[in-house]
Design a protein around this motif. Structure first.
Motif, PDB file in Angstrom:
ATOM      1  N   ASP A  68      57.889  48.596  34.880  1.00  0.00           N
ATOM      2  CA  ASP A  68      59.200  49.152  35.573  1.00  0.00           C
ATOM      3  C   ASP A  68      58.669  50.201  36.650  1.00  0.00           C
ATOM      4  N   VAL A  69      57.842  50.994  36.195  1.00  0.00           N
ATOM      5  CA  VAL A  69      57.453  52.175  37.123  1.00  0.00           C
ATOM      6  C   VAL A  69      56.248  51.834  38.039  1.00  0.00           C
TER       7      VAL A  69
ATOM      8  N   CYS B 141      63.708  53.469  43.306  1.00  0.00           N
ATOM      9  CA  CYS B 141      63.311  52.454  43.950  1.00  0.00           C
ATOM     10  C   CYS B 141      62.943  51.381  42.828  1.00  0.00           C
ATOM     11  N   LYS B 142      63.588  51.238  41.863  1.00  0.00           N
ATOM     12  CA  LYS B 142      63.626  50.442  40.701  1.00  0.00           C
ATOM     13  C   LYS B 142      63.494  49.065  41.216  1.00  0.00           C
TER      14      LYS B 142
ATOM     15  N   THR C  80      58.110  46.689  24.575  1.00  0.00           N
ATOM     16  CA  THR C  80      59.159  47.775  25.034  1.00  0.00           C
ATOM     17  C   THR C  80      58.250  48.892  26.268  1.00  0.00           C
ATOM     18  N   ALA C  81      57.072  49.256  25.679  1.00  0.00           N
ATOM     19  CA  ALA C  81      56.145  49.900  26.425  1.00  0.00           C
ATOM     20  C   ALA C  81      55.640  49.170  27.587  1.00  0.00           C
ATOM     21  N   ALA C  82      55.172  48.126  27.283  1.00  0.00           N
ATOM     22  CA  ALA C  82      54.778  47.342  28.586  1.00  0.00           C
ATOM     23  C   ALA C  82      55.708  47.166  29.582  1.00  0.00           C
TER      24      ALA C  82
ATOM     25  N   LYS D 215      61.455  45.326  28.587  1.00  0.00           N
ATOM     26  CA  LYS D 215      62.138  46.764  28.351  1.00  0.00           C
ATOM     27  C   LYS D 215      63.072  46.725  27.499  1.00  0.00           C
ATOM     28  N   THR D 216      64.043  45.676  27.533  1.00  0.00           N
ATOM     29  CA  THR D 216      65.305  45.604  26.922  1.00  0.00           C
ATOM     30  C   THR D 216      65.539  44.614  25.764  1.00  0.00           C
ATOM     31  N   SER D 217      64.980  43.297  25.915  1.00  0.00           N
ATOM     32  CA  SER D 217      65.508  42.296  24.991  1.00  0.00           C
ATOM     33  C   SER D 217      64.581  42.422  23.852  1.00  0.00           C
TER      34      SER D 217
END
Length: 347
Positions: free
Chosen positions: A170-171, A257-258, A163-165, A192-194
């Motif tokens: 994402d950023v 801007c995701k 999740t950290a990765a 980040k979700t699964s």
């Protein structure tokens, strides 16, 4: 097992933390009050997945399943708090989040706006850290045997790293150094979700039931598909949803801007020249309506809906093979009717 057991376990974990904090400092105890507020209002499908998987696989550790389910929900709360810090958001589920609450407290006390915002951000980071530590502690003390606890801690550790990765990606992708590919965007969303929302609770329930490695691996695949379907729907709600009903901003993803699959696809369409003018800034209500219309006519919304449907179909096939109730899957990844009918969304 109903949600009563996991809700009670979660409430006890938070109250234990609040009691220890109160003995230290009242301002510290206020962090736990805000954390308790942050933990309220969720669908609780993550702990439900832990318990349902444990039960479907013939598990006999119901009390431990409740404890681990509550730990997964506390982990989710930590990630939500930190995610709001990353996105600079001060509202969650229609009310001030941890950062927004502490910023308001500071301003009421006479602090300058900039200092108050910094105080709110600090409080949110600390509250998220406390929730993370409490979640891991709960797993260690869940009452399962040592071997199972070690397996559970490994699963939680993997979920944390993954999740950290994903959050970092994402950023990073939003920096705009180079256009994100669809593969990069989907990989980021899966990470980040699964990992923590679906793969972790499914495999944790299997571990508590003593399932074999093959079953655990299969549930991992199911979790990744479920998580991607969930995140794709969440991306749509993050632009087309009604904040009063979703509890999340409808402009944050556009402002930051995701590089979601929605925007990655839009970049390949003729409408992109118009769409990009709405990105990277705060939008008025009329402007939001305009960019929503562009993302619809470009086919980007329909494209993302199709991706979500594909992943959901794969997840349904996998979860049915294991014998877990499809009701949980449908409840966790359901696409609101207003997203499916092609009208303006108020999900």
């Amino acid at each position: 097992m109903s949600s009563t057991g996991t809700d009670a376990a979660l409430a006890r974990m938070i109250e234990d933390g609040r009691a220890r904090a109160a003995a230290t400092d009242p301002h510290h105890a206020a962090l736990w009050d805000a954390l308790a507020d942050a933990a309220e209002g969720g669908k609780r499908f993550r702990p439900a997945l832990v318990v349902a998987t444990h039960d479907a696989l013939g598990g006999t550790r119901s009390a431990a399943a409740d404890e681990v389910g509550a730990a997964v929900e506390l982990l989710h709360t930590a990630f939500v708090i930190h995610d709001d810090v990353i996105d600079g958001d001060e509202v969650r589920r229609g009310r001030p989040n941890v950062g927004g609450t502490f910023r308001a407290h500071a301003q009421t006390g006479g602090a300058r706006v900039e200092a108050a915002v910094g105080y709110g951000r600090t409080a949110a980071i600390l509250a998220g850290d406390l929730a993370l530590a409490a979640a891991v502690r709960a797993v260690a003390l869940c009452g399962a045997d040592a071997g199972t606890v070690a397996e559970l801690l490994d699963l939680f550790d993997t979920a944390l790293h993954t999740t950290a990765a994903g959050e970092l990606a994402d950023v990073r992708l939003a920096l705009g150094h180079a256009p994100a590919t669809l593969a990069e965007s989907l990989a980021m969303e899966e990470q980040k979700t699964s990992a923590y929302s679906f793969e972790l609770p499914l495999r944790a329930g299997a571990a508590l039931a003593g399932a074999d490695a093959t079953t655990s691996a299969r549930l991992g695949e199911v979790g990744r598909a479920m998580g991607l379907a969930f995140q794709l729907v969440d991306d749509l709600l993050g632009v087309f949803g009604d904040p009063e009903r979703t509890g999340k901003s409808a402009t944050s993803d556009l402002r930051t801007c995701k590089q979601t699959p929605l925007l990655v696809h839009a970049r390949s369409t003729p409408e992109w020249r118009s769409i990009r003018g709405y990105l990277g800034r705060d939008l008025e209500a009329g402007e939001l309506d305009e960019v929503r219309a562009l993302l619809t006519t470009s086919g980007s919304r329909r494209f993302v809906e199709g991706l979500a449907d594909e992943q959901l179909a794969a997840a349904r096939a996998g979860v049915a093979a294991v014998g877990i109730s499809l009701d949980l899957l449908d409840g966790a990844t359901a696409r609101p009717a207003s997203l499916a009918d092609g009208n303006e969304v108020a999900a």
